[in-house]
Design an enzyme around this catalytic site. Structure first.
Site, PDB file in Angstrom:
ATOM      1  N   GLU A  73       4.086 -21.427   6.722  1.00  0.00           N
ATOM      2  CA  GLU A  73       3.989 -21.968   8.092  1.00  0.00           C
ATOM      3  C   GLU A  73       3.209 -23.304   8.085  1.00  0.00           C
ATOM      4  O   GLU A  73       3.637 -24.273   8.717  1.00  0.00           O
ATOM      5  CB  GLU A  73       3.298 -20.926   8.966  1.00  0.00           C
ATOM      6  CG  GLU A  73       2.978 -21.335  10.372  1.00  0.00           C
ATOM      7  CD  GLU A  73       2.160 -20.249  11.095  1.00  0.00           C
ATOM      8  OE1 GLU A  73       2.535 -19.054  11.018  1.00  0.00           O
ATOM      9  OE2 GLU A  73       1.133 -20.593  11.705  1.00  0.00           O
ATOM     10  N   LYS A  76       2.041 -11.494   4.435  1.00  0.00           N
ATOM     11  CA  LYS A  76       1.634 -12.208   5.663  1.00  0.00           C
ATOM     12  C   LYS A  76       0.864 -13.481   5.316  1.00  0.00           C
ATOM     13  O   LYS A  76       1.046 -14.528   5.944  1.00  0.00           O
ATOM     14  CB  LYS A  76       0.782 -11.299   6.552  1.00  0.00           C
ATOM     15  CG  LYS A  76       0.161 -11.997   7.775  1.00  0.00           C
ATOM     16  CD  LYS A  76       1.223 -12.402   8.768  1.00  0.00           C
ATOM     17  CE  LYS A  76       0.823 -13.313   9.900  1.00  0.00           C
ATOM     18  NZ  LYS A  76      -0.456 -13.361  10.457  1.00  0.00           N
ATOM     19  N   HIS A  88       3.315 -16.002   4.222  1.00  0.00           N
ATOM     20  CA  HIS A  88       4.026 -16.433   5.435  1.00  0.00           C
ATOM     21  C   HIS A  88       3.235 -17.550   6.119  1.00  0.00           C
ATOM     22  O   HIS A  88       3.783 -18.583   6.498  1.00  0.00           O
ATOM     23  CB  HIS A  88       4.204 -15.244   6.387  1.00  0.00           C
ATOM     24  CG  HIS A  88       4.550 -15.628   7.797  1.00  0.00           C
ATOM     25  ND1 HIS A  88       3.611 -16.118   8.684  1.00  0.00           N
ATOM     26  CD2 HIS A  88       5.730 -15.633   8.461  1.00  0.00           C
ATOM     27  CE1 HIS A  88       4.206 -16.394   9.834  1.00  0.00           C
ATOM     28  NE2 HIS A  88       5.488 -16.104   9.730  1.00  0.00           N
ATOM     29  N   ASN A  89       1.948 -17.339   6.272  1.00  0.00           N
ATOM     30  CA  ASN A  89       1.134 -18.349   6.950  1.00  0.00           C
ATOM     31  C   ASN A  89       1.034 -19.633   6.127  1.00  0.00           C
ATOM     32  O   ASN A  89       1.019 -20.728   6.685  1.00  0.00           O
ATOM     33  CB  ASN A  89      -0.261 -17.808   7.254  1.00  0.00           C
ATOM     34  CG  ASN A  89      -0.250 -16.816   8.403  1.00  0.00           C
ATOM     35  OD1 ASN A  89       0.761 -16.165   8.653  1.00  0.00           O
ATOM     36  ND2 ASN A  89      -1.358 -16.685   9.098  1.00  0.00           N
ATOM     37  N   SER A 103       3.007 -11.014  12.660  1.00  0.00           N
ATOM     38  CA  SER A 103       3.165 -12.431  12.977  1.00  0.00           C
ATOM     39  C   SER A 103       3.881 -12.618  14.298  1.00  0.00           C
ATOM     40  O   SER A 103       4.682 -11.787  14.706  1.00  0.00           O
ATOM     41  CB  SER A 103       3.947 -13.158  11.889  1.00  0.00           C
ATOM     42  OG  SER A 103       4.133 -14.506  12.280  1.00  0.00           O
ATOM     43  N   ASN A 106     -11.566   0.014  22.985  1.00  0.00           N
ATOM     44  CA  ASN A 106     -12.159  -1.270  22.626  1.00  0.00           C
ATOM     45  C   ASN A 106     -13.671  -1.097  22.622  1.00  0.00           C
ATOM     46  O   ASN A 106     -14.215  -0.313  23.400  1.00  0.00           O
ATOM     47  CB  ASN A 106     -11.746  -2.347  23.645  1.00  0.00           C
ATOM     48  CG  ASN A 106     -12.081  -3.744  23.168  1.00  0.00           C
ATOM     49  OD1 ASN A 106     -11.574  -4.191  22.143  1.00  0.00           O
ATOM     50  ND2 ASN A 106     -12.963  -4.415  23.888  1.00  0.00           N
ATOM     51  N   MET A 162      -4.164  -9.797  20.955  1.00  0.00           N
ATOM     52  CA  MET A 162      -3.179  -9.178  20.063  1.00  0.00           C
ATOM     53  C   MET A 162      -3.082  -7.677  20.283  1.00  0.00           C
ATOM     54  O   MET A 162      -1.993  -7.120  20.444  1.00  0.00           O
ATOM     55  CB  MET A 162      -3.528  -9.478  18.598  1.00  0.00           C
ATOM     56  CG  MET A 162      -3.326 -10.914  18.166  1.00  0.00           C
ATOM     57  SD  MET A 162      -1.603 -11.433  18.235  1.00  0.00           S
ATOM     58  CE  MET A 162      -0.894 -10.522  16.865  1.00  0.00           C
TER      59      MET A 162
HETATM   60  P1  NDP Z   1     -10.036 -11.561  17.835  1.00  0.00           P
HETATM   61  O1  NDP Z   1      -9.764 -11.881  16.434  1.00  0.00           O
HETATM   62  O2  NDP Z   1     -10.603 -12.588  18.718  1.00  0.00           O
HETATM   63  O3  NDP Z   1     -10.992 -10.267  17.881  1.00  0.00           O
HETATM   64  C1  NDP Z   1     -11.509  -9.751  19.081  1.00  0.00           C
HETATM   65  C2  NDP Z   1     -11.467  -8.242  19.067  1.00  0.00           C
HETATM   66  O4  NDP Z   1     -12.247  -7.721  17.973  1.00  0.00           O
HETATM   67  C3  NDP Z   1     -12.074  -7.659  20.334  1.00  0.00           C
HETATM   68  O5  NDP Z   1     -11.362  -6.505  20.696  1.00  0.00           O
HETATM   69  C4  NDP Z   1     -13.496  -7.316  19.877  1.00  0.00           C
HETATM   70  O6  NDP Z   1     -14.104  -6.331  20.663  1.00  0.00           O
HETATM   71  C5  NDP Z   1     -13.216  -6.815  18.488  1.00  0.00           C
HETATM   72  N1  NDP Z   1     -14.394  -6.800  17.644  1.00  0.00           N
HETATM   73  C6  NDP Z   1     -15.025  -7.867  17.110  1.00  0.00           C
HETATM   74  N2  NDP Z   1     -16.073  -7.473  16.361  1.00  0.00           N
HETATM   75  C7  NDP Z   1     -16.098  -6.118  16.426  1.00  0.00           C
HETATM   76  C8  NDP Z   1     -16.941  -5.130  15.852  1.00  0.00           C
HETATM   77  N3  NDP Z   1     -17.956  -5.449  15.056  1.00  0.00           N
HETATM   78  N4  NDP Z   1     -16.678  -3.830  16.139  1.00  0.00           N
HETATM   79  C9  NDP Z   1     -15.654  -3.509  16.951  1.00  0.00           C
HETATM   80  N5  NDP Z   1     -14.827  -4.386  17.509  1.00  0.00           N
HETATM   81  C10 NDP Z   1     -15.052  -5.690  17.252  1.00  0.00           C
HETATM   82  O7  NDP Z   1      -8.722 -10.960  18.546  1.00  0.00           O
HETATM   83  P2  NDP Z   1      -7.177 -11.355  18.412  1.00  0.00           P
HETATM   84  O8  NDP Z   1      -6.482 -10.445  19.368  1.00  0.00           O
HETATM   85  O9  NDP Z   1      -6.949 -12.811  18.507  1.00  0.00           O
HETATM   86  O10 NDP Z   1      -6.792 -10.936  16.933  1.00  0.00           O
HETATM   87  C11 NDP Z   1      -6.915  -9.610  16.458  1.00  0.00           C
HETATM   88  C12 NDP Z   1      -6.524  -9.589  14.996  1.00  0.00           C
HETATM   89  O11 NDP Z   1      -5.176  -9.977  14.878  1.00  0.00           O
HETATM   90  C13 NDP Z   1      -7.338 -10.542  14.134  1.00  0.00           C
HETATM   91  O12 NDP Z   1      -7.560  -9.959  12.892  1.00  0.00           O
HETATM   92  C14 NDP Z   1      -6.439 -11.736  14.004  1.00  0.00           C
HETATM   93  O13 NDP Z   1      -6.685 -12.462  12.820  1.00  0.00           O
HETATM   94  C15 NDP Z   1      -5.076 -11.070  13.983  1.00  0.00           C
HETATM   95  N6  NDP Z   1      -3.966 -11.897  14.421  1.00  0.00           N
HETATM   96  C16 NDP Z   1      -4.103 -12.755  15.474  1.00  0.00           C
HETATM   97  C17 NDP Z   1      -3.046 -13.540  15.881  1.00  0.00           C
HETATM   98  C18 NDP Z   1      -3.188 -14.435  17.052  1.00  0.00           C
HETATM   99  O14 NDP Z   1      -2.235 -15.185  17.332  1.00  0.00           O
HETATM  100  N7  NDP Z   1      -4.290 -14.411  17.777  1.00  0.00           N
HETATM  101  C19 NDP Z   1      -1.741 -13.483  15.192  1.00  0.00           C
HETATM  102  C20 NDP Z   1      -1.680 -12.494  14.164  1.00  0.00           C
HETATM  103  C21 NDP Z   1      -2.764 -11.765  13.795  1.00  0.00           C
HETATM  104  P3  NDP Z   1     -14.990  -6.732  21.957  1.00  0.00           P
HETATM  105  O15 NDP Z   1     -14.025  -6.904  23.075  1.00  0.00           O
HETATM  106  O16 NDP Z   1     -15.912  -5.583  22.131  1.00  0.00           O
HETATM  107  O17 NDP Z   1     -15.715  -8.010  21.609  1.00  0.00           O
END
Ligand code: NDP
Length: 477
Positions: A190, A183, A186-187, A128, A32, A13
């Site tokens: 969905e 949001k 919305h979900n 979303s 990151n 994302m």
């Molecule tokens: P994830 O939810 O899988 O999260 C992974 C990311 O979080 C990585 O960049 C990871 O860093 C970082 N992270 C995890 N723990 C920590 C920590 N303690 N400190 C710092 N960084 C941390 O990624 P997504 O891209 O799937 O989703 C991101 C957000 O967007 C989430 O909140 C999700 O719910 C939301 N979202 C997701 C959608 C989807 O379709 N996937 C749609 C809409 C919203 P590292 O690389 O170092 O592990």
């Protein structure tokens, strides 16, 4: 270089959102926890725009022009708090933290309050549209302060999806947790949409005896009409897909246990707290839970059901038309329930959410995007204080036209033993709302009988209690 916006958290994302900002001409600082992802992003997509790669939090913050705009796109929950704790001490009054993760709105309210004391704008933002939306234009639901939206809004409008009429799919939902609340609902909607579509498929398969490929064609036809939506479109794709390994319909080789990440469940939990009946959404969440209870299903497999007589060819097409009516009517009810929850949340938390604008920003970018949302927006445009979508004349007329078929489909489902929790809950809601009298009067009598909980009368003001254990005379409470 100073960056106009920063994104930390570069999983699917965050990475795509950062690229979206860059492709729209903004300079983007990227960061990151695991720096390899930052480097990979710049290596792979560096030519798409201006990226400033930052290895440390200090470098990241220093790269941002002031007031700083810092988007957090990490795993929702504790990681979000951890990232806030890391960055907040490095920020200054007027800076903005935009949390684009799927945060619970109560967490967003807490974080907003804490950061406000430090003069930092915390903008809880629903995003979303999944991975693809993040890159090509999501539907964006920001909350937070009006001041933050003044500078952030135009940037979000630029990267957001656009509705068919060109309107950006982003609106300032309201203060603090309003965006994440919208949001969340919305979900929930969905989930309900997906469940209703799944039930329509199940009926077409079990009652009418159509094959998945034939049902895909039926959905494609429906997608030309009032059900025109992303979810109907992808349903046809999934149903027509054939598994390469076995040659069977894909839908027949996938385990029938639906998973969930939690936002649908939150929608129902909060609805219970607010006292809002979102029965259709709740049934959708429960249907997923039920599907996962393999032992329970195993143990119940021998239970008696009706003997099924499949429809003849002549009746099949007519039945499919009825299912379309049932699906559409149930969909109206789902949205009615979801918008009621937003309305109730808005009142509870003083958010002043504009329901018509919410419908408008869901028209593009997000999973529930559909032609239908234009109608909802029109309903709220016509009357901003519409108490319920069912009170809108055109929706009421459509349900009036659909209801006979809706009922007939449920009769067939019941007779053939095909579960339709979503369709059934929707019809029960509809019938309950339109009923002149509900059996709630009897419930009140029972409550007064065993607990002296009192009741109100139809013909007089005040609360009363009947001396059930005595001479059964009535006394004022
Ligand atoms: P994830 O939810 O899988 O999260 C992974 C990311 O979080 C990585 O960049 C990871 O860093 C970082 N992270 C995890 N723990 C920590 C920590 N303690 N400190 C710092 N960084 C941390 O990624 P997504 O891209 O799937 O989703 C991101 C957000 O967007 C989430 O909140 C999700 O719910 C939301 N979202 C997701 C959608 C989807 O379709 N996937 C749609 C809409 C919203 P590292 O690389 O170092 O592990």
């Amino acid at each position: 270089t100073s960056a106009q916006i920063g994104v930390t958290g570069l999983a699917v994302m965050g990475r795509n959102l950062a690229r979206n900002f860059a492709r729209n001409g903004y300079s983007v600082a990227v960061h990151n926890r695991t720096a390899a992802k930052t480097r990979a992003l710049v290596e792979e997509f560096g030519d798409e725009g201006t990226f400033v790669a930052a290895e440390s939090a200090e470098e990241f913050v220093a790269a941002l022009e002031r007031p700083r705009r810092l988007v957090i796109m990490v795993k929702a929950g504790d990681p979000t708090d951890a990232v806030i704790r890391e960055f907040a001490p490095l920020l200054e009054p007027g800076d903005m933290i935009i949390d684009g993760g799927n945060a619970h709105f109560a967490d967003t309210r807490r974080r907003e309050k804490e950061l406000r004391e430090q003069g930092i704008h915390f903008v809880g933002t629903g995003v979303s549209g999944g991975e693809e939306g993040a890159l090509l234009g999501p539907s964006i639901m920001p909350g937070g302060s009006v001041e933050s939206y003044a500078t952030l809004g135009p940037m979000l409008e630029k990267i957001s999806a656009k509705a068919a009429d060109g309107t950006p799919c982003v609106t300032h939902c309201g203060p603090d947790g309003a965006g994440h609340f919208v949001k969340m609902v919305h979900n929930g909607i969905e989930y309900a949409d997906m469940q209703l579509i799944a039930e329509a498929y199940h009926l077409l398969r079990e009652v009418a005896g159509y094959s998945p490929a034939e049902i895909a064609d039926i959905f494609r036809t429906w997608n030309q009409g009032r059900l025109d939506s992303y979810l109907i479109e992808i349903t046809a794709e999934v149903l027509s897909h054939v598994d390469a390994a076995t040659g069977k319909p894909f839908v027949d080789v996938v385990q029938d246990q639906a998973e969930q990440k939690g936002t649908g469940r939150w929608t129902v939990q909060i609805a219970l707290d607010l006292g809002v009946p979102v029965s259709g959404i709740a049934e959708a969440v429960f249907a997923r839970s039920l599907s996962g209870h393999t032992e329970l299903r195993e143990a119940s497999r021998g239970l008696a059901g009706p003997s099924v007589t499949p429809l003849g060819d002549a009746e099949k097409a007519a039945f499919a038309d009825k299912v379309e009516q049932a699906l559409y009517a149930s969909k109206i009810v789902s949205y009615t329930q979801g918008f009621h929850e937003i309305q109730a949340g808005s009142e509870e938390y003083d958010w002043n959410i504009d329901l018509g604008s919410v419908a408008a920003i869901w028209r593009g970018g997000c999973i529930i995007r559909a032609a239908f949302l234009d109608r909802i927006r029109a309903a709220y445009d016509a009357r901003a204080d519409l108490p319920s979508l069912l009170a809108d004349k055109s929706f009421a007329e459509e349900i009036a036209a659909a209801q006979d078929d809706w009922r007939a489909v449920l009769v067939a489902a019941t007779q053939q033993g095909v579960p339709t929790p979503g369709f059934s809950a929707a019809l029960a809601y509809y019938d309950a709302l339109r009923a002149e009298r509900l059996p709630a009067a009897l419930t009140q009598g029972q409550r007064d009988f065993f607990g002296a909980h009192t009741y109100r009368r139809t013909d007089r003001e005040g609360s009363f209690h009947t001396l059930w254990g005595g001479d059964r005379s009535e006394v004022p409470a």
